[in-house]
Design an enzyme around this catalytic site. Structure first.
Site, PDB file in Angstrom:
ATOM      1  N   LYS A  96       0.790  -1.250   0.021  1.00  0.00           N
ATOM      2  CA  LYS A  96       0.109   0.027  -0.013  1.00  0.00           C
ATOM      3  C   LYS A  96       0.950   1.238   0.056  1.00  0.00           C
ATOM      4  CE  LYS A  96      -4.636   0.400   0.139  1.00  0.00           C
ATOM      5  NZ  LYS A  96      -5.478  -0.202  -0.253  1.00  0.00           N
ATOM      6  N   GLY A  97       0.371   2.374  -0.350  1.00  0.00           N
ATOM      7  CA  GLY A  97       1.208   3.821  -0.607  1.00  0.00           C
ATOM      8  C   GLY A  97      -0.032   4.756  -0.198  1.00  0.00           C
TER       9      GLY A  97
END
Length: 334
Positions: A112-113
């Site tokens: 995820k970012g």
């Protein structure tokens, strides 16, 4: 049993919610408990500074993240969130939930970012420059065989197109596989935008069937009216359910007779929020959790159904469209 959890000092953080969820299932894992501590630590976390030249010539700095929670089974994969409340701990939790969700479907993915920014405060050109710089900063750990970003809260197909283009320029070749959720004409998938909301709907139909619940005239509340919440609401309404309450960052709308979901979607697309829609009355935020529903769909951010709100909820079924919307209130094992 004592575990070696990598805990946050913020007991209400999304990461601590994830850790609590893992610890709760330890007695049920059998031999697999051996791997529990691996789940409690992200494989890799990258924090980047993103200097951005604003349209007025000034320079602002934004903090960005990319977390690869587990790469044991294959590359990372997960969305990029643009939101003013994004933190490293939140992205860690989101990446961990990606690992678990994907593993449940035998998909070897999990990452995820995000960037701590309010995308609505930026012009289109500023948003493009921010995205391109962020992509370059995390470029050393992403790629079709390493980690594939995707849209999340605050990002869309256009952002993915900028990411794909920037990565392609940096590696010297067009690389469509570096992101998902890009425009169809750039190699994106048909139906991708509505896929998550449709998944919530399909899952809800099966769960209602098991509960013996009729969907026709079922009263539904939806928190979050983006790609997930709006699509799920629309499909349930088409099936004969009554969406009586919708909440987003701007307002809480209530219509006991049922909200015209198609009209609300058109309003939201035009105005960027549900506030001001004349097909329902506006209520206090807390009122959303006190109405009587058959189904409630939390499709906004994590940590929304707290112990206090759970005490007030009247519903037969909670369909989680968001990541980690339910806070675990069970004590940790020590």
């Amino acid at each position: 049993m004592k575990t070696l959890s990598f805990l946050s000092e913020n007991k209400d953080s999304a990461w601590n919610i994830f850790i609590t969820q893992v610890e709760r299932v330890l007695p049920h894992l059998g031999e697999l408990e051996y791997w529990a501590n691996t789940l409690m630590r992200p494989k890799r976390a990258l924090i980047v500074d993103i200097p951005l030249e604003m349209d007025d010539g000034s320079i602002r700095h934004f903090e960005g993240y990319r977390v690869q929670h587990n790469l044991s089974r294959g590359p990372g994969k997960g969305g990029v969130r643009y939101h003013p409340d994004v933190t490293l701990e939140e992205v860690m939790a989101l990446s961990a939930w990606m690992t678990v969700k994907c593993a449940a479907l035998n998909l070897p993915l999990g990452a995820k970012g995000g960037i701590r920014v309010n995308p609505a405060s930026l012009t289109s050109k500023e948003l493009e420059r921010l995205t391109r710089r962020y992509t370059s900063e995390i470029g050393l750990i992403i790629g079709p065989q390493q980690d594939i970003p995707a849209p999340d809260v605050g990002t869309n197909a256009q952002v993915m197109a900028w990411m794909m283009d920037t990565y392609s320029m940096n590696v010297g070749a067009t690389t469509t596989g570096v992101v998902t959720g890009k425009p169809v004409h750039l190699g994106g998938s048909l139906g991708r935008v509505k896929a998550t909301g449709r998944g919530v709907y399909v899952t809800g139909l099966r769960a209602a069937e098991r509960l013996g619940m009729a969907i026709h005239n079922a009263r539904i509340g939806v928190q979050g009216f983006g790609n997930v919440g709006s699509v799920a609401a629309q499909l349930f309404a088409q099936k004969g359910a009554k969406v009586i309450a919708v909440q987003d960052h701007s307002a809480t709308l209530v219509n006991e007779g049922g909200i015209d979901v198609d009209a609300l979607i058109a309003w939201q697309q035009q105005h960027g929020e549900i506030r001001g829609f004349n097909g329902a009355g506006e209520a206090e935020e807390a009122a959303f959790w006190k109405l009587s529903y058959e189904i409630i769909i939390p499709a906004a951010l994590e940590g929304q159904i707290t112990a206090a709100r759970a005490e007030e909820l009247t519903c037969q079924l909670i369909l989680e469209g968001a990541n980690g919307p339910t806070v675990s209130v069970h004590s940790r094992m020590i």
